[in-house]
Design a protein around this motif. Structure first.
Motif, PDB file in Angstrom:
ATOM      1  N   GLY A 111      58.393  48.679  70.149  1.00  0.00           N
ATOM      2  CA  GLY A 111      57.714  47.036  69.214  1.00  0.00           C
ATOM      3  C   GLY A 111      57.813  46.435  70.088  1.00  0.00           C
ATOM      4  O   GLY A 111      56.732  45.500  69.223  1.00  0.00           O
ATOM      5  N   ASP A 112      57.810  45.983  70.532  1.00  0.00           N
ATOM      6  CA  ASP A 112      57.438  44.641  71.869  1.00  0.00           C
ATOM      7  C   ASP A 112      55.304  44.650  72.721  1.00  0.00           C
ATOM      8  O   ASP A 112      55.262  44.206  73.687  1.00  0.00           O
ATOM      9  N   ASN A 113      55.370  45.983  71.694  1.00  0.00           N
ATOM     10  CA  ASN A 113      53.984  46.406  72.773  1.00  0.00           C
ATOM     11  C   ASN A 113      54.094  46.769  74.499  1.00  0.00           C
ATOM     12  O   ASN A 113      52.715  46.708  74.694  1.00  0.00           O
ATOM     13  N   LEU A 114      55.034  47.049  74.925  1.00  0.00           N
ATOM     14  CA  LEU A 114      55.273  47.160  76.064  1.00  0.00           C
ATOM     15  C   LEU A 114      55.601  48.865  76.500  1.00  0.00           C
ATOM     16  O   LEU A 114      56.354  49.509  76.564  1.00  0.00           O
ATOM     17  N   SER A 115      54.432  49.296  76.637  1.00  0.00           N
ATOM     18  CA  SER A 115      54.211  50.988  76.583  1.00  0.00           C
ATOM     19  C   SER A 115      54.317  51.469  77.694  1.00  0.00           C
ATOM     20  O   SER A 115      55.568  52.578  77.738  1.00  0.00           O
ATOM     21  N   HIS A 116      53.526  50.842  78.795  1.00  0.00           N
ATOM     22  CA  HIS A 116      54.217  51.410  80.315  1.00  0.00           C
ATOM     23  C   HIS A 116      55.582  51.565  80.183  1.00  0.00           C
ATOM     24  O   HIS A 116      56.595  52.357  81.376  1.00  0.00           O
TER      25      HIS A 116
ATOM     26  N   LEU B 147      59.342  53.792  65.494  1.00  0.00           N
ATOM     27  CA  LEU B 147      59.957  53.613  65.148  1.00  0.00           C
ATOM     28  C   LEU B 147      60.360  52.176  65.455  1.00  0.00           C
ATOM     29  O   LEU B 147      60.051  50.906  64.922  1.00  0.00           O
ATOM     30  N   GLY B 148      59.939  51.600  66.568  1.00  0.00           N
ATOM     31  CA  GLY B 148      59.526  50.128  67.239  1.00  0.00           C
ATOM     32  C   GLY B 148      58.429  50.109  66.508  1.00  0.00           C
ATOM     33  O   GLY B 148      58.855  48.515  65.937  1.00  0.00           O
TER      34      GLY B 148
ATOM     35  N   ASN C  77      48.820  44.308  68.314  1.00  0.00           N
ATOM     36  CA  ASN C  77      49.027  45.670  69.195  1.00  0.00           C
ATOM     37  C   ASN C  77      48.094  46.190  68.988  1.00  0.00           C
ATOM     38  O   ASN C  77      47.587  46.929  70.368  1.00  0.00           O
ATOM     39  N   PHE C  78      47.661  46.818  68.484  1.00  0.00           N
ATOM     40  CA  PHE C  78      46.765  47.988  68.361  1.00  0.00           C
ATOM     41  C   PHE C  78      45.422  47.620  68.929  1.00  0.00           C
ATOM     42  O   PHE C  78      44.623  48.693  69.850  1.00  0.00           O
ATOM     43  N   LEU C  79      44.720  46.742  68.279  1.00  0.00           N
ATOM     44  CA  LEU C  79      43.810  45.730  69.429  1.00  0.00           C
ATOM     45  C   LEU C  79      44.029  45.947  70.703  1.00  0.00           C
ATOM     46  O   LEU C  79      43.112  46.456  71.687  1.00  0.00           O
ATOM     47  N   ALA C  80      44.949  45.117  70.971  1.00  0.00           N
ATOM     48  CA  ALA C  80      45.442  45.416  72.180  1.00  0.00           C
ATOM     49  C   ALA C  80      45.647  46.683  73.295  1.00  0.00           C
ATOM     50  O   ALA C  80      44.903  47.007  74.083  1.00  0.00           O
TER      51      ALA C  80
ATOM     52  N   GLY D 157      64.048  38.433  64.838  1.00  0.00           N
ATOM     53  CA  GLY D 157      63.793  39.494  63.764  1.00  0.00           C
ATOM     54  C   GLY D 157      63.169  40.353  63.587  1.00  0.00           C
ATOM     55  O   GLY D 157      63.017  41.629  63.297  1.00  0.00           O
ATOM     56  N   ASP D 158      62.383  40.757  65.131  1.00  0.00           N
ATOM     57  CA  ASP D 158      61.480  41.272  65.546  1.00  0.00           C
ATOM     58  C   ASP D 158      62.308  42.649  65.770  1.00  0.00           C
ATOM     59  O   ASP D 158      63.134  42.546  66.709  1.00  0.00           O
ATOM     60  N   ALA D 159      61.476  44.081  66.463  1.00  0.00           N
ATOM     61  CA  ALA D 159      62.039  44.532  67.264  1.00  0.00           C
ATOM     62  C   ALA D 159      62.757  44.867  68.200  1.00  0.00           C
ATOM     63  O   ALA D 159      64.177  45.100  68.492  1.00  0.00           O
TER      64      ALA D 159
END
Length: 336
Positions: free
Chosen positions: A127-132, A154-155, A243-246, A9-11
């Motif tokens: 959403g899964d913190n895979l910014s790159h 949004l993610g 995710n924000f901390l990482a 149920g996540d992004a």
């Protein structure tokens, strides 16, 4: 033939399924839940005459249910990036599994459908913190910076909505959220036309503000551990805060724990983004633990195992060094 779509149920799970159904429309029964509901495949009835698509839940955690379905002759396609263990060889199983750290299920589906709905893959990756990886996909579409920021927001907001011990903690059940975005091939149109997008954004910002006021429970050589109170906002923000901390401190590892009504903990772990390995191995040392290399979790950590977890956390991310908790030390990242 009746079809079941089984998805986290996540992004990442929602955006992966959305890409797939935009490409291949199919009436299906939805099986999903909060982020921690990872053994979803057991909810599919074991009978012939059905087919199943599984997205973004570990094969290893669902192995028994998967094998039971395959023995019944059920056709299963499986998209995932979490620890899988040995993948069964069976003519009815079509696995699309890649556990490397820079891959999520939305990216696997993006590959599978040839990038036909890449904007939603970007939403899922953020959403899964895979910014790159998300930025790389955004560059392929030559998006403007403000468009990229909209997709990131949004993610992260869709992902935030998946965290909670039960769906009563959430702003909207994931299946309902998926049904709302289903008509939208363009995430920018979804954001502009659906009030839930702004509601999730505002709630996430409010909950993040509360989390950022808290000092860490323990500051270690390798990172820090935060313990959030037994409140719905804390359970909702657990993943977003991790995710924000990482992202704020990419050389450090983080664990964010929220207390349950029983006094135990639900745990989210983030490996350092600069070296995104070890989260799954750490969490799998504990019952109800699992995940992927860069991000993993423990469904229930007994309250008297917190010290054991702290030591294991430091061993996992500091090469076996002894944990050195400094409970009063504060580590406060600035808000984005």
């Amino acid at each position: 033939m009746k079809h079941f779509d089984v998805f986290n149920g996540d992004a990442d799970g929602i955006c992966a399924l959305h890409q797939l159904r935009l490409t291949k429309p199919l009436r299906s029964l939805l099986i999903t839940g909060v982020k921690r509901d990872v053994q979803l495949l057991a909810r599919v009835p074991v009978r012939s005459g059905i087919s199943v698509t599984v997205l973004d839940i570990s094969l290893d955690s669902n192995r028994a249910a998967l094998l039971a379905l395959l023995r019944q002759g059920v056709e299963v396609e499986y998209f995932d990036h979490h620890f899988s263990g040995a993948i069964p060889e069976h003519p009815n199983l079509r696995p699309y599994i890649d556990t490397t750290p820079e891959v999520c299920t939305s990216l696997l589906v993006d590959r599978h459908v040839g990038g036909q709905h890449r904007l939603w893959a970007i939403v899922g990756a953020y959403g899964d913190n895979l910014s790159h990886a998300a930025r790389t996909l955004a560059e392929s579409r030559m998006l403007q910076p403000e468009q990229v920021e909209q997709l990131r927001e949004l993610g992260e907001s869709i992902n935030y909505n998946a965290y909670g011990d039960t769906e009563t903690d959430l702003l909207i059940p994931p299946a309902k959220l998926y049904e709302i975005l289903l008509p939208y091939s363009d995430p920018f149109n979804f954001t502009a036309n659906e009030p839930i997008a702004q509601a999730l954004h505002d709630a996430r910002r409010q909950d993040m503000d509360l989390a950022q006021r808290l000092p860490p429970h323990a500051t270690l050589m390798s990172g820090a551990i935060y313990v959030l109170p037994n409140e719905p906002w804390a359970r909702r923000v657990r993943g977003a805060f991790g995710n924000f901390l990482a992202t704020s401190f990419p050389d450090r590892a983080y664990a964010v724990l929220s207390q349950t009504a029983q006094g135990d903990y639900t745990v989210s772990v983030r490996a350092p983004l600069a070296n995104p390995y070890g989260a799954a191995d750490l969490c799998m040392r504990f019952a109800t633990g699992g995940g992927r290399e860069a991000a993993a979790g423990i469904g229930r950590l007994p309250h008297d195992h917190l010290r054991e977890f702290t030591i294991a956390f430091e061993e996992a991310f500091a090469g076996g060094s002894r944990a050195r908790a400094v409970s009063a030390q504060t580590e406060r990242p600035s808000s984005r």
